[in-house]
Design a protein around this motif. Structure first.
Motif, PDB file in Angstrom:
ATOM      1  N   GLU A 178      -7.461  -5.803  -4.587  1.00  0.00           N
ATOM      2  CA  GLU A 178      -8.434  -5.389  -5.637  1.00  0.00           C
ATOM      3  C   GLU A 178      -8.494  -3.824  -5.374  1.00  0.00           C
ATOM      4  O   GLU A 178      -8.557  -2.953  -6.316  1.00  0.00           O
ATOM      5  CB  GLU A 178      -9.520  -6.087  -5.625  1.00  0.00           C
ATOM      6  N   GLY A 179      -9.038  -3.299  -4.087  1.00  0.00           N
ATOM      7  CA  GLY A 179      -9.287  -1.873  -3.989  1.00  0.00           C
ATOM      8  C   GLY A 179      -7.960  -1.054  -4.099  1.00  0.00           C
ATOM      9  O   GLY A 179      -8.219   0.103  -4.668  1.00  0.00           O
ATOM     10  N   LEU A 180      -6.975  -1.543  -3.383  1.00  0.00           N
ATOM     11  CA  LEU A 180      -5.892  -0.861  -3.486  1.00  0.00           C
ATOM     12  C   LEU A 180      -5.299  -0.777  -4.801  1.00  0.00           C
ATOM     13  O   LEU A 180      -4.676   0.432  -5.305  1.00  0.00           O
ATOM     14  CB  LEU A 180      -4.624  -1.738  -2.650  1.00  0.00           C
ATOM     15  N   GLU A 211      -7.667 -10.782  -4.272  1.00  0.00           N
ATOM     16  CA  GLU A 211      -8.956 -10.213  -3.681  1.00  0.00           C
ATOM     17  C   GLU A 211      -8.767  -9.055  -2.803  1.00  0.00           C
ATOM     18  O   GLU A 211      -9.616  -8.248  -2.952  1.00  0.00           O
ATOM     19  CB  GLU A 211      -9.667 -11.424  -3.236  1.00  0.00           C
ATOM     20  N   ARG A 212      -7.790  -9.272  -1.973  1.00  0.00           N
ATOM     21  CA  ARG A 212      -7.783  -8.428  -0.834  1.00  0.00           C
ATOM     22  C   ARG A 212      -6.945  -6.996  -1.445  1.00  0.00           C
ATOM     23  O   ARG A 212      -7.052  -6.007  -0.880  1.00  0.00           O
ATOM     24  CB  ARG A 212      -6.951  -8.547   0.283  1.00  0.00           C
ATOM     25  N   GLY A 230      -6.013   0.361 -11.615  1.00  0.00           N
ATOM     26  CA  GLY A 230      -6.318  -1.036 -11.886  1.00  0.00           C
ATOM     27  C   GLY A 230      -5.144  -1.588 -12.659  1.00  0.00           C
ATOM     28  O   GLY A 230      -4.528  -0.808 -13.728  1.00  0.00           O
ATOM     29  N   ASP A 274       0.879  -1.404  -0.084  1.00  0.00           N
ATOM     30  CA  ASP A 274      -0.017  -0.164   0.082  1.00  0.00           C
ATOM     31  C   ASP A 274       0.877   1.126  -0.032  1.00  0.00           C
ATOM     32  O   ASP A 274       0.627   2.183  -0.607  1.00  0.00           O
ATOM     33  CB  ASP A 274      -0.769   0.067   1.229  1.00  0.00           C
ATOM     34  N   GLU A 288      -7.179  -0.895  -7.687  1.00  0.00           N
ATOM     35  CA  GLU A 288      -8.110  -0.124  -8.583  1.00  0.00           C
ATOM     36  C   GLU A 288      -7.833   1.463  -8.325  1.00  0.00           C
ATOM     37  O   GLU A 288      -7.911   2.249  -9.124  1.00  0.00           O
ATOM     38  CB  GLU A 288      -9.731  -0.276  -7.898  1.00  0.00           C
ATOM     39  N   ARG A 289      -7.500   1.733  -6.893  1.00  0.00           N
ATOM     40  CA  ARG A 289      -7.038   3.263  -6.517  1.00  0.00           C
ATOM     41  C   ARG A 289      -5.972   3.628  -7.447  1.00  0.00           C
ATOM     42  O   ARG A 289      -5.950   4.844  -7.713  1.00  0.00           O
ATOM     43  CB  ARG A 289      -6.638   3.332  -5.213  1.00  0.00           C
TER      44      ARG A 289
END
Ligand code: AMP
Length: 193
Positions: free
Chosen positions: A99-101, A96-97, A107, A71, A103-104
């Motif tokens: 993905e958000g990071l 999966e965990r 992607g 991160d 995408e920010r």
């Protein structure tokens, strides 16, 4: 132009060589999770002390630790224009965990799979002379076993999303880099459009 790549492949498949070469080609940083962890160990930070034994054994560090390290790396200004990720995500759960990071950051554009038979991996690691404490025989076997257990679901994950770009990793490094760039162009990865 921004390109966000993930490199997948067994230990010894050339991720550490192709990462910087591809980073140079696309003008983006190479972010190696293993390298970031080894740097923490070398600097003797608290995090480094927590993961040193795990790294020596060739086992995976806990998700919370690697997610926080990545991160931070992905949030650095140098990663705004894209990156070549190497070593993370390493499991389906991490993918999966993360993905958000990811995408920010815009992607992933592609997951490049450096494909190499196990026997070639063993021969390459036996000849690797950089003195890494996790390159001794039994640890090599453990890292290979972990790779195979984790890789299949991860490869499926990216194949389903039409992000997987497999490349034969057995030719010399420069040839592999050219093959990756050509495969990414054929795949239609944004950077080469
Ligand atoms: P590598 O340089 O990618 O082979 O990574 C070296 C070591 O760092 C691995 O054997 C693990 O102990 C640790 N490591 C690197 N990336 C990850 C990750 N995504 N998740 C958990 N552990 C990792």
């Amino acid at each position: 132009m921004a390109v966000r790549l993930l490199l997948l492949g067994a230990p010894g498949s050339g991720k550490g060589t192709q990462g910087p070469l591809l980073g140079h080609h696309y003008g983006v940083p190479h972010l190696s999770s293993g390298e970031l962890l080894r740097r923490q160990v070398g600097a003797g930070t608290e995090l480094g002390r927590r993961v040193a034994t795990t790294l020596d054994r060739g086992e995976l560090v806990p998700d919370e630790i690697i997610l926080s390290v990545m991160d931070e790396a992905l949030s650095s200004p140098s990663a705004v224009g894209g990156y070549v990720l190497d070593g993370f995500p390493r499991t389906l759960r991490q993918a999966e965990r993360a993905e958000g990071l990811l995408e920010r950051t815009g992607g992933l554009d592609a997951a490049v799979y450096l494909d190499l038979p196990d026997d070639v991996v063993r021969a390459r690691l036996a000849g690797r002379a950089d003195g890494r404490s996790d390159d001794v025989d039994d640890v090599v076997e453990r890292r290979l076993a972990i790779f195979h257990a984790e890789a299949a679901p991860l490869l499926d994950h990216y194949r389903k999303r039409d992000l997987l770009v497999p490349v034969d990793a057995s030719p010399p490094p420069g040839d592999v880099t050219r093959a990756v760039v050509a495969a990414l162009t054929a795949h239609g990865t944004k950077a080469d459009r």
